[in-house]
Enzyme design. Sequence first.
Site, PDB file in Angstrom:
ATOM      1  CE  LYS A  13      -1.940  -1.155   3.947  1.00  0.00           C
ATOM      2  NZ  LYS A  13      -1.186  -2.385   4.230  1.00  0.00           N
ATOM      3  NE  ARG A  88      -4.312  -1.116  10.084  1.00  0.00           N
ATOM      4  CZ  ARG A  88      -3.169  -0.712   9.574  1.00  0.00           C
ATOM      5  NH1 ARG A  88      -3.116   0.345   8.809  1.00  0.00           N
ATOM      6  NH2 ARG A  88      -2.090  -1.371   9.820  1.00  0.00           N
ATOM      7  NE  ARG A 127       8.010  -2.332   6.059  1.00  0.00           N
ATOM      8  CZ  ARG A 127       6.709  -2.161   6.263  1.00  0.00           C
ATOM      9  NH1 ARG A 127       5.978  -1.538   5.364  1.00  0.00           N
ATOM     10  NH2 ARG A 127       6.135  -2.622   7.355  1.00  0.00           N
ATOM     11  NE  ARG A 160       6.579  -0.370  10.052  1.00  0.00           N
ATOM     12  CZ  ARG A 160       5.427  -0.301   9.388  1.00  0.00           C
ATOM     13  NH1 ARG A 160       5.370   0.389   8.268  1.00  0.00           N
ATOM     14  NH2 ARG A 160       4.358  -0.905   9.821  1.00  0.00           N
ATOM     15  NE  ARG A 171       2.381  -4.863  11.113  1.00  0.00           N
ATOM     16  CZ  ARG A 171       3.410  -4.655  10.294  1.00  0.00           C
ATOM     17  NH1 ARG A 171       4.605  -5.142  10.585  1.00  0.00           N
ATOM     18  NH2 ARG A 171       3.250  -3.955   9.200  1.00  0.00           N
TER      19      ARG A 171
HETATM   20  P1  AP5 Z   1       4.926  -1.555   1.781  1.00  0.00           P
HETATM   21  O1  AP5 Z   1       4.510  -0.750   0.603  1.00  0.00           O
HETATM   22  O2  AP5 Z   1       5.701  -0.881   2.848  1.00  0.00           O
HETATM   23  O3  AP5 Z   1       3.642  -2.330   2.363  1.00  0.00           O
HETATM   24  P2  AP5 Z   1       2.381  -1.784   3.167  1.00  0.00           P
HETATM   25  O4  AP5 Z   1       1.179  -2.473   2.621  1.00  0.00           O
HETATM   26  O5  AP5 Z   1       2.368  -0.295   3.181  1.00  0.00           O
HETATM   27  O6  AP5 Z   1       2.723  -2.406   4.584  1.00  0.00           O
HETATM   28  P3  AP5 Z   1       2.730  -1.803   6.057  1.00  0.00           P
HETATM   29  O7  AP5 Z   1       3.429  -2.815   6.896  1.00  0.00           O
HETATM   30  O8  AP5 Z   1       3.255  -0.405   6.108  1.00  0.00           O
HETATM   31  O9  AP5 Z   1       1.220  -1.807   6.346  1.00  0.00           O
HETATM   32  P4  AP5 Z   1       0.575  -1.878   7.687  1.00  0.00           P
HETATM   33  O10 AP5 Z   1      -0.817  -1.591   7.261  1.00  0.00           O
HETATM   34  O11 AP5 Z   1       0.725  -3.079   8.507  1.00  0.00           O
HETATM   35  O12 AP5 Z   1       1.359  -0.795   8.559  1.00  0.00           O
HETATM   36  P5  AP5 Z   1       0.993   0.675   8.982  1.00  0.00           P
HETATM   37  O13 AP5 Z   1       2.234   1.455   8.938  1.00  0.00           O
HETATM   38  O14 AP5 Z   1      -0.205   1.171   8.270  1.00  0.00           O
HETATM   39  O15 AP5 Z   1       5.748  -2.829   1.246  1.00  0.00           O
HETATM   40  C1  AP5 Z   1       6.346  -3.728   2.132  1.00  0.00           C
HETATM   41  C2  AP5 Z   1       7.721  -4.152   1.575  1.00  0.00           C
HETATM   42  O16 AP5 Z   1       7.523  -4.887   0.365  1.00  0.00           O
HETATM   43  C3  AP5 Z   1       8.641  -2.969   1.215  1.00  0.00           C
HETATM   44  O17 AP5 Z   1       9.944  -3.322   1.543  1.00  0.00           O
HETATM   45  C4  AP5 Z   1       8.484  -2.815  -0.317  1.00  0.00           C
HETATM   46  O18 AP5 Z   1       9.665  -2.342  -0.907  1.00  0.00           O
HETATM   47  C5  AP5 Z   1       8.165  -4.239  -0.751  1.00  0.00           C
HETATM   48  N1  AP5 Z   1       7.186  -4.319  -1.849  1.00  0.00           N
HETATM   49  C6  AP5 Z   1       6.061  -3.567  -2.003  1.00  0.00           C
HETATM   50  N2  AP5 Z   1       5.385  -3.973  -3.102  1.00  0.00           N
HETATM   51  C7  AP5 Z   1       6.082  -5.012  -3.617  1.00  0.00           C
HETATM   52  C8  AP5 Z   1       5.885  -5.850  -4.761  1.00  0.00           C
HETATM   53  N3  AP5 Z   1       4.815  -5.724  -5.560  1.00  0.00           N
HETATM   54  N4  AP5 Z   1       6.807  -6.819  -4.994  1.00  0.00           N
HETATM   55  C9  AP5 Z   1       7.891  -6.973  -4.182  1.00  0.00           C
HETATM   56  N5  AP5 Z   1       8.137  -6.205  -3.097  1.00  0.00           N
HETATM   57  C10 AP5 Z   1       7.236  -5.236  -2.819  1.00  0.00           C
HETATM   58  O19 AP5 Z   1       0.527   0.439  10.499  1.00  0.00           O
HETATM   59  C11 AP5 Z   1       1.441   0.105  11.514  1.00  0.00           C
HETATM   60  C12 AP5 Z   1       0.711   0.054  12.851  1.00  0.00           C
HETATM   61  O20 AP5 Z   1       0.131   1.354  13.157  1.00  0.00           O
HETATM   62  C13 AP5 Z   1      -0.483  -0.913  12.931  1.00  0.00           C
HETATM   63  O21 AP5 Z   1      -0.063  -2.238  13.221  1.00  0.00           O
HETATM   64  C14 AP5 Z   1      -1.294  -0.283  14.053  1.00  0.00           C
HETATM   65  O22 AP5 Z   1      -0.728  -0.558  15.300  1.00  0.00           O
HETATM   66  C15 AP5 Z   1      -1.137   1.204  13.775  1.00  0.00           C
HETATM   67  N6  AP5 Z   1      -2.177   1.729  12.871  1.00  0.00           N
HETATM   68  C16 AP5 Z   1      -1.980   2.268  11.632  1.00  0.00           C
HETATM   69  N7  AP5 Z   1      -3.144   2.664  11.103  1.00  0.00           N
HETATM   70  C17 AP5 Z   1      -4.095   2.369  12.017  1.00  0.00           C
HETATM   71  C18 AP5 Z   1      -5.519   2.518  12.030  1.00  0.00           C
HETATM   72  N8  AP5 Z   1      -6.194   3.069  10.977  1.00  0.00           N
HETATM   73  N9  AP5 Z   1      -6.184   2.113  13.136  1.00  0.00           N
HETATM   74  C19 AP5 Z   1      -5.539   1.582  14.198  1.00  0.00           C
HETATM   75  N10 AP5 Z   1      -4.193   1.395  14.234  1.00  0.00           N
HETATM   76  C20 AP5 Z   1      -3.490   1.787  13.155  1.00  0.00           C
END
Ligand code: AP5
Length: 221
Positions: A13, A88, A127, A160, A171
């Site tokens: 994402k 979410r 990552r 991270r 997660r």
């Molecule tokens: P990346 O693009 O970073 O993936 P992502 O889907 O953004 O993954 P996240 O881990 O950031 O999502 P998340 O939803 O768990 O975390 P968030 O920060 O929102 O890609 C991942 C890796 O793969 C990278 O290294 C990239 O280079 C590689 N890659 C990407 N696409 C690829 C492809 N097609 N092929 C190969 N490699 C690829 O949330 C973190 C925490 O914050 C949560 O656990 C929670 O505690 C809190 N939080 C955040 N939002 C909320 C909410 N709305 N409500 C409550 N808690 C929340």
Amino acid sequence: MRVVFIGPPGAGKGTQAETVSKEEKIPHISSGNLLREAVETGTETGGKAKYYIEKGLLVPDNLVVDIIKDRILKKDCESGYILDGFPRTLAQAKILDEMLKNLGKKLDVVFYFAVSKENVVLRLSGRRICSSCGANYHIAFVPSLKNGICDKCGGKLNQRSDDKPETILERLRIYHEQTEDLIAYYRDNGILKEISSDGNIEKITKEVNNSINTSLQKKRS
Ligand code: AP5
């Protein structure tokens, strides 16, 4: 154009949002990044959110909603934005709908990035994030030119804290339990677009862009 990106952790994402945000000239708003910034700068919200993030749990709705509300009311969001990782929970989705309704606006499209569990684990465990500018790398799929150093600013690349194997699985469990219901919610609203996120980054970007252009054309006609 108001766009939401949902999908499991590691679906790509954030990677897609970065590119699409530049191409469409609309801000990329990542709830995860906003929460991590709050933790780093030591705000009251950050202090409360830290525990949940480190355990791989969702931060309570009220904390996240306040952060998002403040962000989308900023001037640069007038012509749209990409919400990455928010909403979410169903409660967050309903609050967002209400918030937009009060502003006389609505979401245009919600992208659901579907990806296999194997890819989630592979992507998140490899990552690396620049500690200085936040650029996103992967040790195998998006490597930096110099090991451990950011190509863009020379900063140090770190893992991270919630990308440890046991937290990744937690997660994913939380995603299935609390976020997956949003897929049906937005499908019923007629704005869901499913993207297979198991393929390569450029191919997925093309698909997202095509779909945004189609939505834009529909909006203008
Ligand atoms: P990346 O693009 O970073 O993936 P992502 O889907 O953004 O993954 P996240 O881990 O950031 O999502 P998340 O939803 O768990 O975390 P968030 O920060 O929102 O890609 C991942 C890796 O793969 C990278 O290294 C990239 O280079 C590689 N890659 C990407 N696409 C690829 C492809 N097609 N092929 C190969 N490699 C690829 O949330 C973190 C925490 O914050 C949560 O656990 C929670 O505690 C809190 N939080 C955040 N939002 C909320 C909410 N709305 N409500 C409550 N808690 C929340």
